[in-house]
Structure formats: C-alpha cells, structure tokens
Design a protein around this motif. Structure first.
Motif, mmCIF file in Angstrom:
data_model
loop_
_atom_site.group_PDB
_atom_site.id
_atom_site.type_symbol
_atom_site.label_atom_id
_atom_site.label_comp_id
_atom_site.label_asym_id
_atom_site.label_seq_id
_atom_site.Cartn_x
_atom_site.Cartn_y
_atom_site.Cartn_z
ATOM 1 N N THR A 239 0.833 -1.204 0.000
ATOM 2 C CA THR A 239 0.000 0.000 0.000
ATOM 3 C C THR A 239 0.866 1.252 0.000
ATOM 4 O OG1 THR A 239 -1.791 -1.136 1.157
ATOM 5 C CG2 THR A 239 -1.764 1.263 1.287
ATOM 6 N N PHE A 240 1.920 1.254 0.801
ATOM 7 C CA PHE A 240 2.755 2.445 0.927
ATOM 8 C C PHE A 240 3.873 2.513 -0.104
ATOM 9 C CE2 PHE A 240 0.674 2.367 5.042
ATOM 10 C CZ PHE A 240 0.280 3.695 5.142
ATOM 11 N N ALA A 241 4.163 1.420 -0.784
ATOM 12 C CA ALA A 241 5.251 1.403 -1.764
ATOM 13 C C ALA A 241 5.005 2.403 -2.889
ATOM 14 C CB ALA A 241 5.430 0.000 -2.338
ATOM 15 N N LYS A 242 3.743 2.624 -3.242
ATOM 16 C CA LYS A 242 3.446 3.539 -4.347
ATOM 17 C C LYS A 242 3.807 4.988 -4.010
ATOM 18 C CE LYS A 242 -1.393 3.463 -2.962
ATOM 19 N NZ LYS A 242 -2.697 2.974 -3.325
ATOM 20 N N TYR A 243 3.998 5.298 -2.736
ATOM 21 C CA TYR A 243 4.360 6.647 -2.325
ATOM 22 C C TYR A 243 5.872 6.839 -2.191
ATOM 23 C CZ TYR A 243 -0.582 6.772 -1.184
ATOM 24 O OH TYR A 243 -1.937 6.691 -1.264
ATOM 25 N N ALA A 244 6.627 5.773 -2.260
ATOM 26 C CA ALA A 244 8.063 5.824 -1.994
ATOM 27 C C ALA A 244 8.824 6.704 -2.980
ATOM 28 C CB ALA A 244 8.649 4.417 -1.996
ATOM 29 N N ASP A 245 8.386 6.757 -4.228
ATOM 30 C CA ASP A 245 9.120 7.506 -5.249
ATOM 31 C C ASP A 245 8.608 8.928 -5.444
ATOM 32 O OD1 ASP A 245 10.790 5.338 -5.728
ATOM 33 O OD2 ASP A 245 9.449 4.502 -7.241
ATOM 34 N N LEU A 246 7.648 9.343 -4.647
ATOM 35 C CA LEU A 246 7.143 10.705 -4.779
ATOM 36 C C LEU A 246 8.181 11.694 -4.247
ATOM 37 C CD1 LEU A 246 3.428 10.292 -3.636
ATOM 38 C CD2 LEU A 246 4.289 10.528 -5.962
ATOM 39 N N PRO A 247 8.287 12.862 -4.884
ATOM 40 C CA PRO A 247 9.248 13.861 -4.408
ATOM 41 C C PRO A 247 8.977 14.247 -2.953
ATOM 42 C CG PRO A 247 8.292 14.503 -6.524
ATOM 43 C CD PRO A 247 7.536 13.293 -6.048
ATOM 44 N N GLY A 248 10.050 14.335 -2.177
ATOM 45 C CA GLY A 248 9.934 14.747 -0.786
ATOM 46 C C GLY A 248 9.527 13.659 0.178
ATOM 47 N N MET A 249 9.446 12.410 -0.275
ATOM 48 C CA MET A 249 8.954 11.338 0.585
ATOM 49 C C MET A 249 10.049 10.434 1.138
ATOM 50 S SD MET A 249 5.763 11.879 0.786
ATOM 51 C CE MET A 249 5.142 10.388 1.534
ATOM 52 N N SER A 250 11.308 10.709 0.799
ATOM 53 C CA SER A 250 12.382 9.857 1.307
ATOM 54 C C SER A 250 12.742 10.252 2.737
ATOM 55 C CB SER A 250 13.626 9.974 0.414
ATOM 56 O OG SER A 250 14.234 11.239 0.599
ATOM 57 N N VAL A 251 13.452 9.379 3.408
ATOM 58 C CA VAL A 251 13.922 9.670 4.764
ATOM 59 C C VAL A 251 14.870 10.864 4.737
ATOM 60 C CG1 VAL A 251 15.267 8.783 6.702
ATOM 61 C CG2 VAL A 251 13.611 7.298 5.554
ATOM 62 N N ASP A 252 15.721 10.918 3.717
ATOM 63 C CA ASP A 252 16.649 12.045 3.601
ATOM 64 C C ASP A 252 15.895 13.366 3.454
ATOM 65 O OD1 ASP A 252 18.891 10.426 3.814
ATOM 66 O OD2 ASP A 252 19.065 10.147 1.634
ATOM 67 N N ASP A 253 14.824 13.367 2.646
ATOM 68 C CA ASP A 253 14.004 14.579 2.494
ATOM 69 C C ASP A 253 13.355 14.962 3.820
ATOM 70 O OD1 ASP A 253 14.586 14.786 -0.230
ATOM 71 O OD2 ASP A 253 12.835 13.582 -0.800
ATOM 72 N N PHE A 254 12.852 13.966 4.527
ATOM 73 C CA PHE A 254 12.216 14.223 5.820
ATOM 74 C C PHE A 254 13.215 14.865 6.789
ATOM 75 C CE2 PHE A 254 11.510 12.777 10.185
ATOM 76 C CZ PHE A 254 10.275 13.355 10.433
ATOM 77 N N LEU A 255 14.403 14.266 6.877
ATOM 78 C CA LEU A 255 15.421 14.798 7.792
ATOM 79 C C LEU A 255 15.857 16.201 7.385
ATOM 80 C CD1 LEU A 255 17.558 11.586 8.363
ATOM 81 C CD2 LEU A 255 15.920 12.641 9.939
ATOM 82 N N ALA A 256 15.997 16.442 6.089
ATOM 83 C CA ALA A 256 16.370 17.776 5.620
ATOM 84 C C ALA A 256 15.296 18.793 5.994
ATOM 85 C CB ALA A 256 16.582 17.765 4.109
ATOM 86 N N ASN A 257 14.040 18.424 5.848
ATOM 87 C CA ASN A 257 12.941 19.317 6.231
ATOM 88 C C ASN A 257 12.934 19.581 7.732
ATOM 89 O OD1 ASN A 257 11.926 19.690 3.644
ATOM 90 N ND2 ASN A 257 10.594 17.906 3.769
ATOM 91 N N ARG A 258 13.206 18.561 8.528
ATOM 92 C CA ARG A 258 13.264 18.736 9.979
ATOM 93 C C ARG A 258 14.387 19.683 10.376
ATOM 94 N NH1 ARG A 258 9.466 18.519 12.918
ATOM 95 N NH2 ARG A 258 10.643 17.788 14.682
ATOM 96 N N ARG A 259 15.556 19.514 9.723
ATOM 97 C CA ARG A 259 16.695 20.397 9.997
ATOM 98 C C ARG A 259 16.346 21.830 9.629
ATOM 99 N NH1 ARG A 259 19.545 16.529 7.179
ATOM 100 N NH2 ARG A 259 20.329 14.908 8.527
ATOM 101 N N ALA A 260 15.717 22.006 8.481
ATOM 102 C CA ALA A 260 15.323 23.346 8.038
ATOM 103 C C ALA A 260 14.320 23.972 9.004
ATOM 104 C CB ALA A 260 14.746 23.284 6.636
ATOM 105 N N ASP A 261 13.358 23.166 9.465
ATOM 106 C CA ASP A 261 12.355 23.668 10.400
ATOM 107 C C ASP A 261 12.975 24.079 11.745
ATOM 108 O OD1 ASP A 261 10.383 23.232 8.524
ATOM 109 O OD2 ASP A 261 9.635 21.373 9.440
ATOM 110 N N SER A 262 14.016 23.355 12.153
ATOM 111 C CA SER A 262 14.626 23.641 13.451
ATOM 112 C C SER A 262 15.723 24.697 13.356
ATOM 113 C CB SER A 262 15.188 22.361 14.072
ATOM 114 O OG SER A 262 16.304 21.894 13.314
ATOM 115 N N GLY A 263 16.052 25.102 12.133
ATOM 116 C CA GLY A 263 17.056 26.146 11.954
ATOM 117 C C GLY A 263 18.489 25.642 11.958
ATOM 118 N N GLU A 264 18.688 24.357 11.816
ATOM 119 C CA GLU A 264 20.059 23.790 11.793
ATOM 120 C C GLU A 264 20.738 24.091 10.496
ATOM 121 O OE1 GLU A 264 20.544 19.684 12.895
ATOM 122 O OE2 GLU A 264 19.038 19.863 14.419
#
Length: 80
Positions: free
Chosen positions: A55-80
């Motif tokens: 069910t979730f595999a179809k979302y894996a290749d969407l832009p911004g859905m990788s773990v690296d994207d998530f971590l980058a967004n978290r860093r940006a949100d926290s001001g790192e």
C-alpha cells in the motif's frame, strides 16, 4: 469453498494442519483476525505486513517522501 473448523472450549478455533502449513504458522504463531459484516478473515502477520508495504510502496518515489528529504525538512524547520 470454505473449510469446516470447530470452535472448542473458551472459543478456540482448531485450524487444520494444511492451513497452518499454508500460512507458515507454528505453535505460538500470530494471526490477524478481521471481522466484516458477515465474515471473519484470518491472515498471517506476514500477509498483513506485506499488504501494508504494498500500500505504501506507491508513495516511496514521490518527491519529498524519502527519509533524507524528511530529515532535511526537519533540519530546516529547526534552523540547523
């Protein structure tokens, strides 16, 4: 076609050996029981996990859905 099983003491179901083998169940194995309007479905834990992964595999290749994207967004949100 269904398979006849007995409900024994304390509401326990006795699954035939062929079904246990098909589902890869051993003593102490885990099943997930789903109750529908007029039916009960038993699935092995592995079957349920495979379904969730599919069910979730179809979302894996969407832009911004990788773990690296998530971590980058978290860093940006926290001001790192």
């Amino acid at each position: 076609m269904g398979i006849k099983v007995k409900v024994v003491e304390n509401g326990r179901l006795v699954l035939p050996a062929a079904i246990r083998k098909q589902l890869g169940l051993e003593k102490g194995g885990t099943l997930i029981l789903e109750v529908g309007d007029e039916e009960v479905t038993l699935r092995s834990l592995e079957q349920v996990l495979d379904k969730v992964k599919a069910t979730f595999a179809k979302y894996a290749d969407l832009p911004g859905m990788s773990v690296d994207d998530f971590l980058a967004n978290r860093r940006a949100d926290s001001g790192e």
